[in-house]
Enzyme design. Structure first.
Site, PDB file in Angstrom:
ATOM      1  N   ASN A 123       1.072  -1.095  -0.159  1.00 32.84           N
ATOM      2  CA  ASN A 123       0.071  -0.011  -0.088  1.00 32.84           C
ATOM      3  C   ASN A 123       0.903   1.304  -0.112  1.00 32.84           C
ATOM      4  O   ASN A 123       0.592   2.038  -0.624  1.00 32.84           O
ATOM      5  CB  ASN A 123      -0.989  -0.113   1.258  1.00 32.84           C
ATOM      6  CG  ASN A 123      -1.897  -1.076   1.303  1.00 32.84           C
ATOM      7  OD1 ASN A 123      -1.855  -1.798   0.270  1.00 32.84           O
ATOM      8  ND2 ASN A 123      -2.472  -1.256   2.465  1.00 32.84           N
ATOM      9  N   HIS A 169     -16.683  37.100 -29.654  1.00 34.24           N
ATOM     10  CA  HIS A 169     -17.938  36.211 -30.492  1.00 34.24           C
ATOM     11  C   HIS A 169     -17.733  35.778 -31.743  1.00 34.24           C
ATOM     12  O   HIS A 169     -18.671  35.622 -32.745  1.00 34.24           O
ATOM     13  CB  HIS A 169     -19.258  37.044 -30.475  1.00 34.24           C
ATOM     14  CG  HIS A 169     -19.707  37.617 -29.115  1.00 34.24           C
ATOM     15  ND1 HIS A 169     -20.188  37.011 -28.321  1.00 34.24           N
ATOM     16  CD2 HIS A 169     -19.366  38.720 -28.435  1.00 34.24           C
ATOM     17  CE1 HIS A 169     -20.432  37.650 -26.999  1.00 34.24           C
ATOM     18  NE2 HIS A 169     -19.753  38.700 -27.237  1.00 34.24           N
ATOM     19  N   SER A 290      -5.980  15.036 -49.264  1.00 38.62           N
ATOM     20  CA  SER A 290      -7.134  14.162 -49.511  1.00 38.62           C
ATOM     21  C   SER A 290      -6.921  13.150 -50.627  1.00 38.62           C
ATOM     22  O   SER A 290      -6.065  13.288 -51.463  1.00 38.62           O
ATOM     23  CB  SER A 290      -8.264  15.086 -49.778  1.00 38.62           C
ATOM     24  OG  SER A 290      -9.204  14.337 -50.430  1.00 38.62           O
ATOM     25  N   LYS A 296      -6.543  19.714 -51.610  1.00 35.83           N
ATOM     26  CA  LYS A 296      -6.609  19.832 -50.253  1.00 35.83           C
ATOM     27  C   LYS A 296      -5.428  19.669 -49.450  1.00 35.83           C
ATOM     28  O   LYS A 296      -4.361  19.099 -49.783  1.00 35.83           O
ATOM     29  CB  LYS A 296      -7.591  18.628 -49.547  1.00 35.83           C
ATOM     30  CG  LYS A 296      -9.313  18.805 -49.866  1.00 35.83           C
ATOM     31  CD  LYS A 296      -9.723  19.926 -49.362  1.00 35.83           C
ATOM     32  CE  LYS A 296      -9.801  20.049 -47.862  1.00 35.83           C
ATOM     33  NZ  LYS A 296     -11.050  19.081 -47.293  1.00 35.83           N
ATOM     34  N   GLU A 303      -6.438  19.392 -35.505  1.00 37.57           N
ATOM     35  CA  GLU A 303      -7.690  18.570 -35.107  1.00 37.57           C
ATOM     36  C   GLU A 303      -7.557  17.330 -34.478  1.00 37.57           C
ATOM     37  O   GLU A 303      -8.481  17.308 -33.423  1.00 37.57           O
ATOM     38  CB  GLU A 303      -8.291  17.979 -36.712  1.00 37.57           C
ATOM     39  CG  GLU A 303      -8.676  19.135 -37.475  1.00 37.57           C
ATOM     40  CD  GLU A 303      -8.972  18.641 -39.149  1.00 37.57           C
ATOM     41  OE1 GLU A 303     -10.188  18.370 -39.450  1.00 37.57           O
ATOM     42  OE2 GLU A 303      -8.110  18.291 -39.541  1.00 37.57           O
ATOM     43  N   TYR A 330      -6.277   1.960   2.330  1.00 33.87           N
ATOM     44  CA  TYR A 330      -6.047   1.484   1.033  1.00 33.87           C
ATOM     45  C   TYR A 330      -7.349   0.576   0.555  1.00 33.87           C
ATOM     46  O   TYR A 330      -7.677  -0.316   1.263  1.00 33.87           O
ATOM     47  CB  TYR A 330      -4.812   0.616   0.944  1.00 33.87           C
ATOM     48  CG  TYR A 330      -4.518   0.028  -0.428  1.00 33.87           C
ATOM     49  CD1 TYR A 330      -4.217   0.809  -1.490  1.00 33.87           C
ATOM     50  CD2 TYR A 330      -5.082  -1.296  -0.737  1.00 33.87           C
ATOM     51  CE1 TYR A 330      -4.018   0.393  -2.653  1.00 33.87           C
ATOM     52  CE2 TYR A 330      -4.867  -1.858  -2.079  1.00 33.87           C
ATOM     53  CZ  TYR A 330      -4.406  -0.812  -2.906  1.00 33.87           C
ATOM     54  OH  TYR A 330      -4.252  -1.452  -4.394  1.00 33.87           O
TER      55      TYR A 330
HETATM   56  N1  ARG Z   1      -1.518  -3.150  -7.397  1.00 33.20           N
HETATM   57  C1  ARG Z   1      -1.862  -2.538  -6.312  1.00 33.20           C
HETATM   58  C2  ARG Z   1      -2.221  -1.150  -6.819  1.00 33.20           C
HETATM   59  O1  ARG Z   1      -1.787  -0.679  -7.678  1.00 33.20           O
HETATM   60  C3  ARG Z   1      -0.773  -2.467  -5.236  1.00 33.20           C
HETATM   61  C4  ARG Z   1      -1.077  -2.502  -3.943  1.00 33.20           C
HETATM   62  C5  ARG Z   1      -1.690  -4.022  -3.534  1.00 33.20           C
HETATM   63  N2  ARG Z   1      -2.171  -3.741  -2.087  1.00 33.20           N
HETATM   64  C6  ARG Z   1      -3.044  -4.645  -1.680  1.00 33.20           C
HETATM   65  N3  ARG Z   1      -3.481  -4.467  -0.470  1.00 33.20           N
HETATM   66  N4  ARG Z   1      -3.724  -5.430  -2.517  1.00 33.20           N
HETATM   67  O2  ARG Z   1      -3.118  -0.498  -6.035  1.00 33.20           O
END
Ligand code: ARG
Length: 492
Positions: A123, A169, A290, A296, A303, A330
Site C-alpha cells: 500500500n 464572439h 485528401s 486539399k 484537429e 487503501y
Molecule cells: N497493485 C496494487 C495497486 O496498484 C498494489 C497495492 C496492492 N495492495 C493490496 N493490499 N492488495 O494499487
C-alpha cells in the site's frame, strides 16, 4: 549468486499472500486483478525504493551490511536483465510490480529476498512509486512546455508589428498585434507550468514507513528514506498516506489544463487555415492531403490535438469518479489510478511534441492579417473615444458613432471617407483631426496600458516571457530528481 538459507517453497512469481488460501484464484479473476501489465512502468521507482529500504533496514539491524550488499547486487542484476531482455517482463505472471521484484529477488538471492519486505506494505510502496512517477512526469512536461513556449515566443518576435483583427464572439472587434494574440496563448500555458509545479510539490512527500495503514514498528528512519529517494518531506499521517491520491488528481488537472489550452489554440489555427481566413499557411510537415481532392491541405495536426483532449479530460473525471465515496485506507479500487494517468501523460507529451513543431513551422500571412485589421469598422471604438476626449459621456459617444456608421452604410462607403460636413450634421464636436487619426497603427498604439496591445507593451511582454522561460529552464536543470529520471524512460 549469493545465497542465504534456501527457501523450501520458493518459485518465481510465488504469490505474496498465499499462506491462508487453499485454492488458486480463478484464472479470469486473476487476469482481471493483475496490474503488472501496466504498473511495470513503475519499475525504476520500485527499484529505487527497494534500495533505500534495504539501507533503512540495515540501520535498524534487520539486514547486515553483507545482506544489504547482496540485496543491492540482486536488484542490480534484475534491472540489468530487464534492460537486456524485455521478454523477461512480458513472460512474467507477477500480480504487480511489487510482486515482480520480490519474486525475482527471491529467485536471485533465495530467502534473503524475502527479508526486504520487512515492516512494509504494498500500500505504501505503490503510493511511493506513483508519487515518484508524478514528480518526474511533471518535470518532463514542464520541460516540454518551456520548449513549446519558446516556439510561441519566436513567432511573436518574428511577426512583431503585424496587426490582426482581434475578435469577440468570432466577430471582428478591435485591431491587435498578432504577437499580442500569440502571447495570450503563452500566458495560459505559463499558468499550466505553475500548475504542474504545484502537482509535483503535492506528490513530493514520501509515504514509506506508513506500513499498510498504521505506521512502522521497526523505528525506520522515514526522513532518511525520503531523502534517499529525492523527496523533500515525509507524509504526515500513515492512514492518509496510503489513501491519498490527490497528487494524481492535481497532476491530471494540470494535464487537462494543457490539453484544453492546446485545443483552443488548435481551434484558432484550424479556423485561421480556412480559405475564408487564410491567416496561416499550414506547414507541409504537419498537414495531410485528401485521397480524393487534389487541392486539399488539411490541418490534421490541430484537429487531432483538439480531438485527443477528450481522453485527457476523461482520465481526470475517471479518477475523480473512482475516488468518490471510497472509505479511508487503501482499497483495491485505487489500483485504477494508474492507467488513466499514464495514458493522459502520454497523450499530452505527444500533443506538445507535435504542437511545438507545428507552431515553429507555421507561416503567418501578414497581408491577409493586415487587410482584415484595416477595416475601419474596427476603429469604431477609437472613434467613440475621440468624442469622450471632447468631453462627451461614453454612452452618448457610442450612440453618435453608431449614427456615423449608419450614415456611412447609407452612402455605401467606409465611415473614414465621410465628409466633415456629413459628420458635423451628426455632431458639431467632430473636427478635421477626427478623419486624420484613424488607422490600425494609431488604434493599436493607444492601448498602452500594461497588458495592452500597444507595441511597447507587447515588446516588454516578449522580454518578460523570455526571462520566464530562461528561469524555468535553469530551475528544471537543477531538478533533484534527475537521477531517477534517467532511468524512467521519461526522457527529459
Ligand atoms: N497493485 C496494487 C495497486 O496498484 C498494489 C497495492 C496492492 N495492495 C493490496 N493490499 N492488495 O494499487
Amino acid at each position: 549468486m549469493p545465497m542465504t538459507d534456501q527457501p523450501t517453497t520458493a518459485r518465481k512469481d510465488d504469490r505474496l499472500w498465499g499462506g491462508r488460501f487453499e485454492r488458486e484464484p480463478d484464472k479470469k479473476f486473476d487476469a482481471f486483478q493483475r496490474s503488472f501489465p501496466f504498473d511495470r512502468r513503475l519499475l525504476p521507482y520500485e527499484f529505487a525504493v527497494d534500495r533505500a529500504w534495504a539501507k533503512a533496514l540495515q540501520k535498524v539491524g534487520i539486514l547486515t551490511e553483507v545482506e544489504v550488499r547482496d540485496t543491492l547486487n540482486g536488484l542490480q542484476s534484475i534491472e540489468d536483465e530487464i534492460t537486456g531482455d524485455e521478454t523477461f517482463l512480458q513472460g512474467s505472471t507477477a500480480e504487480d510490480v511489487h510482486h515482480f521484484v520480490e519474486s525475482a529477488l527471491v529467485h536471485e538471492l533465495g530467502g534473503l529476498g524475502w527479508k526486504l519486505h520487512t515492516g512494509r506494505s504494498r500500500n505504501e510502496l505503490v503510493a511511493t512509486d506513483f508519487r515518484l512517477f508524478v514528480m518526474d512526469a511533471s518535470v518532463v512536461v514542464q520541460r516540454q512546455l518551456a520548449e513549446f513556449l519558446s516556439a510561441i515566443l519566436e513567432q511573436a518576435k518574428t511577426n512583431f508589428g503585424v496587426p490582426m483583427a482581434g475578435m469577440t464572439h468570432m466577430q471582428h472587434a478591435q485591431p491587435i498585434l498578432l504577437s499580442h494574440f500569440l502571447l495570450a496563448h503563452a500566458e495560459a500555458f505559463s499558468r499550466d507550468v505553475t500548475r504542474l509545479q504545484h502537482a509535483g510539490d503535492s506528490a513530493d512527500a514520501c509515504p514509506m514507513g506508513s506500513g499498510a495503514l498504521a505506521g512502522n514498528s521497526f523505528q525506520i528512519d522515514r526522513n532518511a528514506v525520503a531523502r534517499d529517494l529525492g523527496f523533500s518531506r515525509i507524509t504526515t499521517n500513515s492512514l492518509d498516506a496510503v489513501s491519498d491520491r490527490d497528487f494524481a488528481l492535481e497532476y491530471l488537472f494540470a494535464l487537462t489544463g494543457i490539453a484544453a489550452h492546446l485545443s483552443r489554440l488548435a481551434e484558432d489555427f484550424v479556423i485561421f487555415a480556412s480559405q475564408e481566413f487564410g491567416y496561416v499557411i499550414l506547414p507541409d510537415e504537419y498537414s495531410t492531403g485528401s485521397s480524393l481532392m487534389p487541392q486539399k491541405k488539411n490541418p490534421d495536426v490541430w484537429e487531432l490535438i483538439r480531438g485527443k483532449t477528450g481522453r485527457v479530460t476523461s482520465a481526470l473525471l475517471g479518477l475523480l469518479t473512482t475516488l468518490k465515496g471510497l472509505p479511508t485506507g487503501y482499497q483495491r479500487d485505487l489500483q485504477e489510478d494508474k492507467e488513466g494517468l499514464f495514458a493522459a501523460h502520454d497523450q499530452v507529451t505527444a500533443m506538445l511534441a507535435v504542437a511545438t513543431g507545428a507552431v515553429a513551422t507555421t507561416k503567418f500571412n501578414a497581408d491577409r492579417l493586415r487587410a482584415a485589421a484595416s477595416n475601419p469598422v474596427l476603429f469604431a471604438t477609437d472613434a467613440a473615444d475621440y468624442l469622450v476626449h471632447k468631453g462627451l459621456p461614453f454612452r452618448q459617444a457610442h450612440d453618435l458613432i453608431g449614427k456615423v456608421l449608419r450614415e456611412a452604410e447609407r452612402q455605401g462607403k467606409p465611415w473614414t471617407q465621410l465628409s466633415l460636413e456629413d459628420l458635423k450634421k451628426i455632431s458639431p464636436l467632430f473636427e478635421q483631426d477626427f478623419l486624420a487619426a484613424p488607422s490600425v497603427e494609431t488604434s493599436i498604439a493607444t492601448k498602452a496600458v500594461p497588458g495592452g496591445t500597444a507595441p511597447e507593451q507587447v515588446r516588454s511582454a516578449i522580454a518578460e516571457l523570455q526571462k520566464r522561460i530562461t528561469n524555468w529552464n535553469t530551475d528544471l536543470n537543477n531538478e533533484p530528481n534527475a537521477k531517477l529520471q534517467s532511468k524512467t524512460g521519461e526522457k527529459p
